[in-house]
Design an enzyme around this catalytic site. Structure first.
Site, PDB file in Angstrom:
ATOM      1  N   HIS A  25     -23.947 119.150  15.836  1.00  0.00           N
ATOM      2  CA  HIS A  25     -23.451 120.279  16.638  1.00  0.00           C
ATOM      3  C   HIS A  25     -22.985 121.424  15.740  1.00  0.00           C
ATOM      4  O   HIS A  25     -23.293 122.595  15.989  1.00  0.00           O
ATOM      5  CB  HIS A  25     -22.300 119.845  17.541  1.00  0.00           C
ATOM      6  N   HIS A  81     -23.887 112.846  15.007  1.00  0.00           N
ATOM      7  CA  HIS A  81     -24.011 113.568  16.277  1.00  0.00           C
ATOM      8  C   HIS A  81     -23.143 114.821  16.265  1.00  0.00           C
ATOM      9  O   HIS A  81     -23.609 115.918  16.598  1.00  0.00           O
ATOM     10  CB  HIS A  81     -23.597 112.632  17.426  1.00  0.00           C
ATOM     11  N   GLU A  82     -21.876 114.666  15.876  1.00  0.00           N
ATOM     12  CA  GLU A  82     -20.962 115.809  15.870  1.00  0.00           C
ATOM     13  C   GLU A  82     -21.296 116.773  14.734  1.00  0.00           C
ATOM     14  O   GLU A  82     -21.201 117.991  14.903  1.00  0.00           O
ATOM     15  CB  GLU A  82     -19.511 115.330  15.796  1.00  0.00           C
TER      16      GLU A  82
END
Length: 172
Positions: free
Chosen positions: A82, A78-79
């Site tokens: 980004h 998820h990170e």
């Protein structure tokens, strides 16, 4: 914050997840994005954050120890997504269509915006506030800003200014 020592095997599993997903992204995007730094310094109730300028992923060590496999499978990708979106597309909506595409098409991970971890171990003292439509729990920082007269907070649902209150009475 007292440093949390993570087991070496867990650190290795997190790095392996990061490296596998990064390699996958680099191959599918035909790029050579560098490996971000992985640190265990996230505080509060967030599982992790992506620091774009410093190309770093910060993970919450308390939640990490409590949810190890979910961090390996979901939070790290998820990170990473980004960071990759920022490098690939520039500044866009944090969980917009580009991020969703990066998660699902490039990293093969379901695009969930928030975690569902139990956060009792990391939640600070909450102060009760109310509006006409619901109850609110404000952090000590927000509560103190109200007490000092620095700001006011409004309910995003009804727009009413939040008032200190207890929950002994039902408000509807």
């Amino acid at each position: 914050m007292k440093p949390v020592r993570l087991p070496i095997a867990l650190q290795q599993a997190l790095l392996r997840s990061l490296r596998e997903k990064l390699q996958q992204a680099n191959q599918r995007l035909d790029r050579h994005y560098p490996e971000p730094r992985l640190v265990w310094q996230q505080r509060g109730t967030a599982a992790g954050t992506a620091w774009l300028q410093s190309w770093e992923i910060r993970l919450n060590p308390v939640l990490l120890l409590e949810n190890q496999q979910a961090f390996i499978d979901e939070v790290v990708p998820h990170e990473l997504a980004h960071l990759l979106v920022w490098r690939h597309f520039g500044r866009v909506a944090p969980h917009g269509k580009e991020w969703k595409w990066m998660m699902e098409t490039i990293l093969d991970v379901p695009a969930r915006r928030t975690h569902q971890f139990e956060i009792a171990s990391v939640r600070g003292k909450a102060f009760p506030y109310r509006c006409r439509c619901q109850q609110h729990h404000l952090t000590v920082r927000r509560h103190n800003r109200i007490v000092r007269g620095e700001t006011e907070y409004r309910c995003v649902r009804c727009g009413e200014r939040l008032q200190p209150g207890d929950y002994s009475e039902e408000t509807h």
